[in-house]
Write a protein that holds these residues in place. Structure first.
Motif, PDB file in Angstrom:
ATOM      1  N   ALA A   1       2.554  35.677 -15.490  1.00 14.42           N
ATOM      2  CA  ALA A   1       1.568  34.721 -14.987  1.00 14.42           C
ATOM      3  C   ALA A   1       0.175  35.013 -15.511  1.00 14.42           C
ATOM      4  O   ALA A   1      -0.652  34.108 -15.643  1.00 14.42           O
ATOM      5  N   HIS A   2      -0.113  36.284 -15.820  1.00 11.84           N
ATOM      6  CA  HIS A   2      -1.438  36.651 -16.328  1.00 11.84           C
ATOM      7  C   HIS A   2      -1.554  36.484 -17.841  1.00 11.84           C
ATOM      8  O   HIS A   2      -2.651  36.595 -18.389  1.00 11.84           O
ATOM      9  N   VAL A   3      -0.420  36.218 -18.519  1.00  9.38           N
ATOM     10  CA  VAL A   3      -0.443  36.077 -19.990  1.00  9.38           C
ATOM     11  C   VAL A   3       0.465  34.915 -20.409  1.00  9.38           C
ATOM     12  O   VAL A   3       1.277  35.044 -21.317  1.00  9.38           O
TER      13      VAL A   3
ATOM     14  N   HIS B   1       7.095  37.507  -7.675  1.00  6.56           N
ATOM     15  CA  HIS B   1       7.531  36.679  -6.556  1.00  6.56           C
ATOM     16  C   HIS B   1       6.396  35.857  -5.943  1.00  6.56           C
ATOM     17  O   HIS B   1       6.667  34.879  -5.240  1.00  6.56           O
ATOM     18  N   PHE B   2       5.148  36.256  -6.228  1.00  7.69           N
ATOM     19  CA  PHE B   2       3.992  35.502  -5.711  1.00  7.69           C
ATOM     20  C   PHE B   2       2.971  35.318  -6.834  1.00  7.69           C
ATOM     21  O   PHE B   2       1.865  35.873  -6.786  1.00  7.69           O
ATOM     22  N   PRO B   3       3.329  34.532  -7.860  1.00  6.04           N
ATOM     23  CA  PRO B   3       2.448  34.391  -9.031  1.00  6.04           C
ATOM     24  C   PRO B   3       1.087  33.792  -8.714  1.00  6.04           C
ATOM     25  O   PRO B   3       0.148  33.934  -9.498  1.00  6.04           O
ATOM     26  N   ILE B   4       0.955  33.152  -7.559  1.00  4.29           N
ATOM     27  CA  ILE B   4      -0.345  32.586  -7.195  1.00  4.29           C
ATOM     28  C   ILE B   4      -1.407  33.678  -7.077  1.00  4.29           C
ATOM     29  O   ILE B   4      -2.608  33.423  -7.273  1.00  4.29           O
ATOM     30  N   LEU B   5      -0.990  34.909  -6.777  1.00  5.32           N
ATOM     31  CA  LEU B   5      -1.946  36.006  -6.701  1.00  5.32           C
ATOM     32  C   LEU B   5      -2.660  36.204  -8.030  1.00  5.32           C
ATOM     33  O   LEU B   5      -3.864  36.481  -8.073  1.00  5.32           O
TER      34      LEU B   5
ATOM     35  N   ASN C   1      -7.437  35.783 -11.577  1.00  3.51           N
ATOM     36  CA  ASN C   1      -8.006  35.314 -12.837  1.00  3.51           C
ATOM     37  C   ASN C   1      -9.106  34.277 -12.642  1.00  3.51           C
ATOM     38  O   ASN C   1     -10.063  34.229 -13.420  1.00  3.51           O
ATOM     39  N   ASN C   2      -8.970  33.439 -11.613  1.00  2.00           N
ATOM     40  CA  ASN C   2      -9.859  32.292 -11.483  1.00  2.00           C
ATOM     41  C   ASN C   2     -10.869  32.399 -10.348  1.00  2.00           C
ATOM     42  O   ASN C   2     -11.824  31.615 -10.295  1.00  2.00           O
ATOM     43  N   GLY C   3     -10.681  33.338  -9.444  1.00  2.00           N
ATOM     44  CA  GLY C   3     -11.613  33.471  -8.331  1.00  2.00           C
ATOM     45  C   GLY C   3     -12.889  34.179  -8.738  1.00  2.00           C
ATOM     46  O   GLY C   3     -12.968  34.791  -9.818  1.00  2.00           O
TER      47      GLY C   3
ATOM     48  N   HIS D   1      -4.532  36.550 -24.155  1.00  2.00           N
ATOM     49  CA  HIS D   1      -3.235  36.920 -23.581  1.00  2.00           C
ATOM     50  C   HIS D   1      -2.440  37.819 -24.521  1.00  2.00           C
ATOM     51  O   HIS D   1      -1.791  38.779 -24.072  1.00  2.00           O
ATOM     52  N   GLU D   2      -2.476  37.543 -25.813  1.00  2.00           N
ATOM     53  CA  GLU D   2      -1.785  38.426 -26.760  1.00  2.00           C
ATOM     54  C   GLU D   2      -2.422  39.810 -26.743  1.00  2.00           C
ATOM     55  O   GLU D   2      -1.716  40.830 -26.798  1.00  2.00           O
TER      56      GLU D   2
END
Length: 501
Positions: A107-109, A218-222, A227-229, A293-294
């Motif tokens: 999710a972070h990349v 399991h909780f990719p929203i974290l 990243n965006n907060g 991301h890379e």
């Protein structure tokens, strides 16, 4: 009130019907496994998070109970024999990565090649980066690896040369490999080796990222929140992500300078991964986010895999006087002048060192978690089974490396197994970097790092294992945890001194 009751009844009916379908009518109903695994993806969540990295150990137990093919999820089969592994990964050109797994774990990349589920998209991106990791390129940039190893040895000599001092080797090796991979890929590095006690925040970030990997899975929203907060608020609420924020900010500054002035790429010390990504021939140039991301993937993956292998191999060499003596004797003979560098090309010709590195990679595994693939409409048999399209299939590399039919006494660290006659079958099932089209793009670099790290340390440094109540006894199943890559419950420290000759 009536609407609430009606909604509850509908939901209960749906869940009941879903349970009946998964248990009695699902295409995978004939495959054995725990009932809870057949009912819900929560089975994986339980062992990943509640047990804490316990899924692979549990799968080992399940195979002993149920046999070589088990149902570990409502639509997922895990295998435990080489033919299935090769059908899925080595020859599995008709299978794609499972988006449910990769879009959450990455999710972070999400814009990295690692996260691409479409094989063609991954092939294009990997094609841009692969020239930097060819054997020719690695040999040309070998000095970048040697410089960082020399720096580690200097740190040992300056700060850990007293009889009362000792080195925590996990952080030392990860500092080394972080500086190597960033210098190699970006022509600049965070100089983690300069920080006392190998405590740079980036090192802590990589370790903590893998420790929290299953929360992201399991909780990719974290990850989206982090990243965006607002960064100050996020770090106040989640201070452990300070290292990640620092790494991300540093890489963003690096990328922005290049995007503002691409001529920088022609003035750096050597070619970088950015140059290859930003000069695609006949293809669309990756975005700023994709570059970031890379870069994050290279930093984390490039430091952890080699760092962990170095950590495991050193332990077994120091635990066994025979292994340590044979390494030193072979290296001393091939390398009589200790202070004159010996090349990777020369080191890889040494038979015992080569056998030791292979055994180290077999034991340290690399990515231990099963990597799920989805069966396509044209997929042939998987392990001799014709499976419905859409079935998720997987097999942990651990089961290849610990297969007693290929590697007798698999939990015994024995470099001599690689020197005893024919090794073709072992090499066929030797998968520390994966197999097939999604094999690790940096494997040539990883091999060179391991030869140079082990060669230099066992030739130039006299290391002794310090035994106390906190020292790991063996890198055994009891000590092993699955956080995508391997984590260990205990560590070890060593004393270091310059070799006498």
């Amino acid at each position: 009130m009536y609407l609430l009751l009606a909604g509850s009844a509908v939901l209960s009916s749906y869940l009941g019907a879903l349970a009946l379908y998964r248990l009695f009518f699902h295409p995978l109903r004939q495959y054995p496994g725990p009932v809870l695994a057949a009912l819900s993806e929560g089975y994986e969540l339980y062992y990943n998070i509640i047990v804490g990295g316990g899924l692979v150990n549990e799968i080992e137990k399940l195979h002993k109970i149920y046999g070589p093919v088990i149902r570990v999820g409502p639509n997922t089969l895990h295998f435990n024999y080489p033919q299935a592994y090769h059908d899925i990964y080595t020859y599995g050109s008709t299978l794609v990565k499972d988006p449910g797994f990769y879009h959450s774990t990455a999710a972070h990349v999400r814009q990295s090649a690692f996260a691409f589920c479409d094989p063609q998209h991954a092939k294009i991106r990997r094609g841009l980066m692969s020239p930097l990791f060819s054997r020719r390129a690695v040999l040309e940039l070998e000095y970048t690896i040697q410089q960082k190893i020399d720096k580690l040895l200097a740190v040992f000599g300056e700060h850990y040369n007293s009889s009362n001092s000792s080195v925590e080797m996990s952080s030392a090796y990860r500092s080394l490999t972080t500086d190597i991979i960033t210098s190699y890929c970006f022509a600049e590095c965070p100089n983690t080796l300069d920080i006392p006690d190998f405590s740079h925040p980036i090192i802590q970030y990589v370790e903590e990222t893998f420790q929290d990997y299953w929360l992201q899975r399991h909780f990719p929203i974290l990850t989206d929140i982090i990243n965006n907060g607002p960064q100050k608020l996020v770090l106040w609420l989640l201070p452990k992500f300070k290292g990640y924020a620092g790494l991300k900010s540093g890489l963003e500054r690096q990328i922005d300078k290049i995007l503002e002035n691409p001529d920088i790429l022609s003035s750096v010390e050597h070619e970088t991964v950015y140059r290859h990504l930003l000069e695609p021939k006949g293809q669309e140039r990756p975005s700023r986010t994709a570059l970031l991301h890379e870069a994050i993937v290279f930093t984390a993956a490039g430091s952890d895999t080699v760092g962990n292998a170095s950590y495991v191999g050193t332990f077994y060499a120091l635990k066994s006087d025979t292994i340590r003596r044979r390494l030193f004797e072979e290296l001393s003979k091939a390398w009589p002048e200790r202070d004159t560098p010996l090349s990777y090309a020369a080191l890889e010709k040494l038979p015992y060192l080569t056998a030791f590195i292979k055994e180290t990679l077999r034991f340290s595994v690399g990515v231990i978690h099963p990597l799920p693939r989805i069966v396509g409409t044209t997929t042939p048999e998987i392990g001799g089974l014709k499976l419905p399209s859409g079935t998720i299939v997987e097999m942990s590399a651990l089961f290849m490396h610990m297969n007693p039919e290929v590697f007798p006494d698999p939990y015994v660290f024995n470099p001599d197994r690689w020197l005893a006659g024919e090794t073709n079958e072992m090499m066929h099932d030797f998968v520390p970097f994966g197999k097939g089209s999604r094999v690790c793009v940096g494997l040539n670099l990883a091999w060179s790092e391991l030869y140079l790290i082990f060669g230099n340390l066992f030739r130039k440094v006299d290391m002794k294992l310090i035994i106390d109540e906190n020292t790991i006894d063996d890198f055994s199943p009891e000590q092993r945890m699955d956080y995508f890559v391997v984590q260990w419950r205990k560590g070890y420290r060593v004393s270091v001194a310059k070799t006498a000759v």
